[in-house]
Design a protein around this motif. Structure first.
Motif, PDB file in Angstrom:
ATOM      1  N   PRO A 108      -1.692   7.958  -5.933  1.00 30.54           N
ATOM      2  CA  PRO A 108      -2.262   8.562  -7.756  1.00 30.54           C
ATOM      3  C   PRO A 108      -3.446   8.456  -8.410  1.00 30.54           C
ATOM      4  CG  PRO A 108      -0.184   8.634  -7.466  1.00 30.54           C
ATOM      5  CD  PRO A 108      -0.709   7.454  -6.582  1.00 30.54           C
ATOM      6  N   ALA A 109      -4.117   7.101  -8.260  1.00 26.89           N
ATOM      7  CA  ALA A 109      -4.816   6.980  -8.977  1.00 26.89           C
ATOM      8  C   ALA A 109      -5.929   7.008  -7.690  1.00 26.89           C
ATOM      9  CB  ALA A 109      -4.693   5.532  -9.341  1.00 26.89           C
ATOM     10  N   ILE A 110      -6.113   6.610  -6.481  1.00 26.39           N
ATOM     11  CA  ILE A 110      -7.277   6.920  -5.685  1.00 26.39           C
ATOM     12  C   ILE A 110      -7.557   8.236  -5.448  1.00 26.39           C
ATOM     13  CG2 ILE A 110      -7.390   6.774  -2.764  1.00 26.39           C
ATOM     14  CD1 ILE A 110      -5.270   3.700  -2.984  1.00 26.39           C
ATOM     15  N   ILE A 111      -5.924   8.907  -5.240  1.00 26.75           N
ATOM     16  CA  ILE A 111      -6.215  10.589  -5.474  1.00 26.75           C
ATOM     17  C   ILE A 111      -7.100  11.296  -5.993  1.00 26.75           C
ATOM     18  CG2 ILE A 111      -5.390  12.797  -4.953  1.00 26.75           C
ATOM     19  CD1 ILE A 111      -5.513  10.796  -2.159  1.00 26.75           C
ATOM     20  N   LEU A 112      -6.414  11.133  -7.708  1.00 24.06           N
ATOM     21  CA  LEU A 112      -7.502  11.419  -8.664  1.00 24.06           C
ATOM     22  C   LEU A 112      -9.214  11.167  -9.234  1.00 24.06           C
ATOM     23  CD1 LEU A 112      -7.539  12.416 -11.738  1.00 24.06           C
ATOM     24  CD2 LEU A 112      -6.785   9.840 -12.669  1.00 24.06           C
ATOM     25  N   THR A 113      -9.595   9.880  -8.347  1.00 26.27           N
ATOM     26  CA  THR A 113     -11.172   9.571  -8.448  1.00 26.27           C
ATOM     27  C   THR A 113     -11.446  10.473  -6.259  1.00 26.27           C
ATOM     28  OG1 THR A 113     -10.438   7.056  -8.996  1.00 26.27           O
ATOM     29  CG2 THR A 113     -12.246   7.711  -8.115  1.00 26.27           C
ATOM     30  N   PHE A 114     -10.797  10.093  -6.056  1.00 25.86           N
ATOM     31  CA  PHE A 114     -11.385  10.867  -4.453  1.00 25.86           C
ATOM     32  C   PHE A 114     -11.808  11.657  -4.819  1.00 25.86           C
ATOM     33  CE2 PHE A 114     -10.687  12.667  -0.368  1.00 25.86           C
ATOM     34  CZ  PHE A 114     -12.044  12.051   0.552  1.00 25.86           C
ATOM     35  N   ALA A 115     -10.053  13.105  -5.669  1.00 26.25           N
ATOM     36  CA  ALA A 115     -10.482  14.027  -5.869  1.00 26.25           C
ATOM     37  C   ALA A 115     -11.636  14.247  -7.166  1.00 26.25           C
ATOM     38  CB  ALA A 115      -9.337  15.024  -6.805  1.00 26.25           C
ATOM     39  N   ARG A 116     -12.386  13.767  -8.004  1.00 27.28           N
ATOM     40  CA  ARG A 116     -13.103  14.092  -8.510  1.00 27.28           C
ATOM     41  C   ARG A 116     -14.373  13.914  -8.082  1.00 27.28           C
ATOM     42  NH1 ARG A 116     -10.601  10.386 -13.848  1.00 27.28           N
ATOM     43  NH2 ARG A 116      -9.082  12.421 -15.158  1.00 27.28           N
ATOM     44  N   THR A 117     -14.461  13.163  -6.977  1.00 30.59           N
ATOM     45  CA  THR A 117     -15.837  12.491  -6.605  1.00 30.59           C
ATOM     46  C   THR A 117     -15.821  13.397  -5.254  1.00 30.59           C
ATOM     47  OG1 THR A 117     -15.147  10.012  -6.895  1.00 30.59           O
ATOM     48  CG2 THR A 117     -17.102  11.130  -5.292  1.00 30.59           C
ATOM     49  N   TYR A 118     -15.118  14.335  -4.586  1.00 27.66           N
ATOM     50  CA  TYR A 118     -15.375  14.905  -3.739  1.00 27.66           C
ATOM     51  C   TYR A 118     -14.510  15.800  -3.986  1.00 27.66           C
ATOM     52  CZ  TYR A 118     -17.525  10.867  -1.340  1.00 27.66           C
ATOM     53  OH  TYR A 118     -17.956   9.670  -1.039  1.00 27.66           O
ATOM     54  N   PRO A 119     -14.675  17.075  -4.044  1.00 32.38           N
ATOM     55  CA  PRO A 119     -13.797  18.494  -5.051  1.00 32.38           C
ATOM     56  C   PRO A 119     -13.655  19.025  -4.063  1.00 32.38           C
ATOM     57  CG  PRO A 119     -15.799  18.635  -6.322  1.00 32.38           C
ATOM     58  CD  PRO A 119     -15.666  16.850  -5.960  1.00 32.38           C
ATOM     59  N   ASP A 120     -14.884  19.296  -2.639  1.00 31.37           N
ATOM     60  CA  ASP A 120     -14.053  19.772  -1.215  1.00 31.37           C
ATOM     61  C   ASP A 120     -13.291  19.822  -0.408  1.00 31.37           C
ATOM     62  OD1 ASP A 120     -15.697  22.114  -2.925  1.00 31.37           O
ATOM     63  OD2 ASP A 120     -17.803  21.106  -2.532  1.00 31.37           O
ATOM     64  N   ILE A 121     -12.811  18.550  -0.530  1.00 37.60           N
ATOM     65  CA  ILE A 121     -12.322  17.949   0.631  1.00 37.60           C
ATOM     66  C   ILE A 121     -11.045  18.224   0.556  1.00 37.60           C
ATOM     67  CG2 ILE A 121     -11.800  16.305   2.104  1.00 37.60           C
ATOM     68  CD1 ILE A 121     -14.457  14.438   1.766  1.00 37.60           C
ATOM     69  N   GLN A 122     -10.450  19.003   1.533  1.00 38.36           N
ATOM     70  CA  GLN A 122      -8.820  19.626   1.492  1.00 38.36           C
ATOM     71  C   GLN A 122      -8.075  17.874   1.903  1.00 38.36           C
ATOM     72  OE1 GLN A 122      -7.193  22.527   3.448  1.00 38.36           O
ATOM     73  NE2 GLN A 122      -5.116  21.891   3.621  1.00 38.36           N
ATOM     74  N   VAL A 123      -6.879  17.297   1.379  1.00 40.26           N
ATOM     75  CA  VAL A 123      -6.380  16.018   1.787  1.00 40.26           C
ATOM     76  C   VAL A 123      -4.873  16.980   2.215  1.00 40.26           C
ATOM     77  CG1 VAL A 123      -5.432  14.126   1.032  1.00 40.26           C
ATOM     78  CG2 VAL A 123      -7.624  14.574  -0.306  1.00 40.26           C
ATOM     79  N   ASP A 124      -4.242  16.533   3.075  1.00 38.04           N
ATOM     80  CA  ASP A 124      -3.264  16.581   3.850  1.00 38.04           C
ATOM     81  C   ASP A 124      -2.445  15.032   2.904  1.00 38.04           C
ATOM     82  OD1 ASP A 124      -0.384  17.121   4.568  1.00 38.04           O
ATOM     83  OD2 ASP A 124      -1.523  17.307   6.626  1.00 38.04           O
ATOM     84  N   ILE A 125      -1.625  15.023   2.418  1.00 38.65           N
ATOM     85  CA  ILE A 125      -0.429  13.078   2.307  1.00 38.65           C
ATOM     86  C   ILE A 125       0.357  13.753   2.625  1.00 38.65           C
ATOM     87  CG2 ILE A 125       0.486  11.296   0.868  1.00 38.65           C
ATOM     88  CD1 ILE A 125      -2.344  12.951  -1.239  1.00 38.65           C
ATOM     89  N   ARG A 126       1.675  13.273   3.382  1.00 40.35           N
ATOM     90  CA  ARG A 126       2.486  13.131   4.349  1.00 40.35           C
ATOM     91  C   ARG A 126       3.448  11.487   4.172  1.00 40.35           C
ATOM     92  NH1 ARG A 126       1.482  14.985  10.255  1.00 40.35           N
ATOM     93  NH2 ARG A 126      -0.531  13.785   9.087  1.00 40.35           N
ATOM     94  N   ASP A 127       3.728  11.467   3.176  1.00 38.45           N
ATOM     95  CA  ASP A 127       5.162   9.794   3.267  1.00 38.45           C
ATOM     96  C   ASP A 127       6.156   9.573   4.039  1.00 38.45           C
ATOM     97  OD1 ASP A 127       7.052  11.321   2.508  1.00 38.45           O
ATOM     98  OD2 ASP A 127       6.872   9.812   0.434  1.00 38.45           O
ATOM     99  N   MET A 128       5.872   8.609   5.170  1.00 35.63           N
ATOM    100  CA  MET A 128       6.697   8.086   5.622  1.00 35.63           C
ATOM    101  C   MET A 128       6.992   6.734   6.095  1.00 35.63           C
ATOM    102  SD  MET A 128       3.992   9.201   9.074  1.00 35.63           S
ATOM    103  CE  MET A 128       4.244  10.801   8.358  1.00 35.63           C
ATOM    104  N   ASP A 129       8.086   6.215   6.588  1.00 31.73           N
ATOM    105  CA  ASP A 129       7.881   4.618   6.899  1.00 31.73           C
ATOM    106  C   ASP A 129       6.733   3.989   7.825  1.00 31.73           C
ATOM    107  OD1 ASP A 129       8.980   4.319   9.867  1.00 31.73           O
ATOM    108  OD2 ASP A 129      10.582   5.330   9.164  1.00 31.73           O
ATOM    109  N   SER A 130       6.853   2.289   7.798  1.00 29.64           N
ATOM    110  CA  SER A 130       5.313   2.107   8.107  1.00 29.64           C
ATOM    111  C   SER A 130       5.681   2.680  10.420  1.00 29.64           C
ATOM    112  CB  SER A 130       5.457   1.013   8.090  1.00 29.64           C
ATOM    113  OG  SER A 130       5.034   0.112   6.475  1.00 29.64           O
ATOM    114  N   ALA A 131       6.384   2.274  11.184  1.00 29.95           N
ATOM    115  CA  ALA A 131       6.825   3.005  11.892  1.00 29.95           C
ATOM    116  C   ALA A 131       6.386   4.401  12.503  1.00 29.95           C
ATOM    117  CB  ALA A 131       8.092   2.143  12.136  1.00 29.95           C
ATOM    118  N   THR A 132       6.237   4.981  12.208  1.00 30.39           N
ATOM    119  CA  THR A 132       6.185   6.461  11.941  1.00 30.39           C
ATOM    120  C   THR A 132       4.763   6.719  11.833  1.00 30.39           C
ATOM    121  OG1 THR A 132       8.032   6.980  11.275  1.00 30.39           O
ATOM    122  CG2 THR A 132       5.963   9.004  11.471  1.00 30.39           C
ATOM    123  N   ILE A 133       3.820   5.812  10.287  1.00 32.50           N
ATOM    124  CA  ILE A 133       2.784   5.908  10.322  1.00 32.50           C
ATOM    125  C   ILE A 133       2.222   4.969  11.490  1.00 32.50           C
ATOM    126  CG2 ILE A 133       0.384   5.211   9.129  1.00 32.50           C
ATOM    127  CD1 ILE A 133       2.261   4.925   6.401  1.00 32.50           C
TER     128      ILE A 133
END
Length: 296
Positions: A108-133
């Protein structure tokens, strides 16, 4: 006439549905158009692919071709998805694959800063275990992965932090009474619920406990649900339960050095797309300024 991907799609859908009308609805075409394309395909093959005109049963040849058609259509669709993902990323689209503990604790802290700095970039976040990553990254289905990941060819890997493992149990569990002297031996008479991170623990005294475990739960929400019900205990890094310490006990282990390391992996320059490069830059800046409250 050359076989086109549309023919394979048409044939595969008719075979799957066993009906011209249902396949036509799935393709958004008329039944007559589907029938004509199917006839063209059969003419090219030189043999019937269905036992009857109702298209409910494949011939032996049709069954073999159906398997190959499905494989080719799936490959084609995956290729199109990858191409579209790359084009979106170039234009300002970022695909992240992260472990649940990272998603909950530091993302959340990373996304908050990233969204403020690059508001036009769309971010798709998926959570999964490390092997699937790791699998997702290897198939180009994510631009950046964050988790306990191995070094991967053609990618840069940066260690973000490491944190110690401990026993996670209910607060009323007997182990929580005298946890300050807790060792692996103290866990022998308790049910261990294994998880995907247990393989990172190389302490030899832990191996027999893991071998005896009859429960393996990679999903953290399900894992903590079983612990909550008193079914057993588990072993996790502190960050994984940092926001649940009001409910669970996290018991550090005496004289145990087991830790898990969390890495950020992305394509190496110059293959790295602009949105991914921008995200990596934000992460490095936040770590350098000690703004993420990472485990010591």
């Amino acid at each position: 006439m050359a076989i086109k991907i549309e023919m394979l799609k048409c044939f595969a859908l008719v075979a799957r549905h066993g009906s011209l009308s249902e396949a036509a609805a799935a393709l958004g075409r008329t039944p007559s158009a589907v029938s004509m394309m199917l006839k063209q395909f059969e003419d090219h093959v030189g043999a019937p692919l269905f036992e009857t005109s109702r298209k409910s049963h494949l011939t032996p040849l049709g069954d073999l071709i159906f398997k190959e058609a499905q494989r080719e259509v799936t490959h084609f669709e995956n290729t199109i998805e990858m191409i579209e993902g790359l084009s979106r990323a170039q234009a300002g689209y970022l695909r992240l694959a992260v472990t649940p503990s990272v998603a909950n604790a530091i993302l959340p802290a990373i996304i908050l800063t990233f969204a403020r700095t690059y508001p036009d970039i769309q971010v798709d976040i998926r959570d999964m275990d490390s092997a699937t990553i790791a699998q997702t990254l290897s198939h180009d289905q994510a631009d950046i992965g964050i988790g306990s990941l191995p070094q991967m060819a053609g990618m840069d890997r940066t260690e973000l932090f490491s944190d110690a493992f401990g026993v996670v149990c209910r607060k009323d569990h007997p182990l929580a009474e005298n946890w300050d002297q807790l060792t692996w031996a103290d866990m022998q008479n308790h049910t261990l619920i294994a998880n995907g991170l247990c393989d990172q623990i190389t302490d030899p005294d832990f191996a027999p406990l893991l071998a005896r475990s009859r429960l393996m739960v990679p999903n953290s929400a399900s894992l903590l649900g079983l612990v909550r019900e008193g079914i057993g205990i588990t072993v996790l890094p502190r960050l994984a339960v940092r926001h649940a310490l009001h409910e669970f006990a996290f018991l550090p282990l005496l004289d145990v050095t087991a830790r898990r390391s969390v890495y950020m992996i992305a394509q190496s320059p110059p293959s790295q797309l602009p949105a991914a490069a921008a995200f990596c830059g934000i992460v490095h800046d936040l770590i350098a300024s000690d703004a993420l409250s990472l485990p010591a």
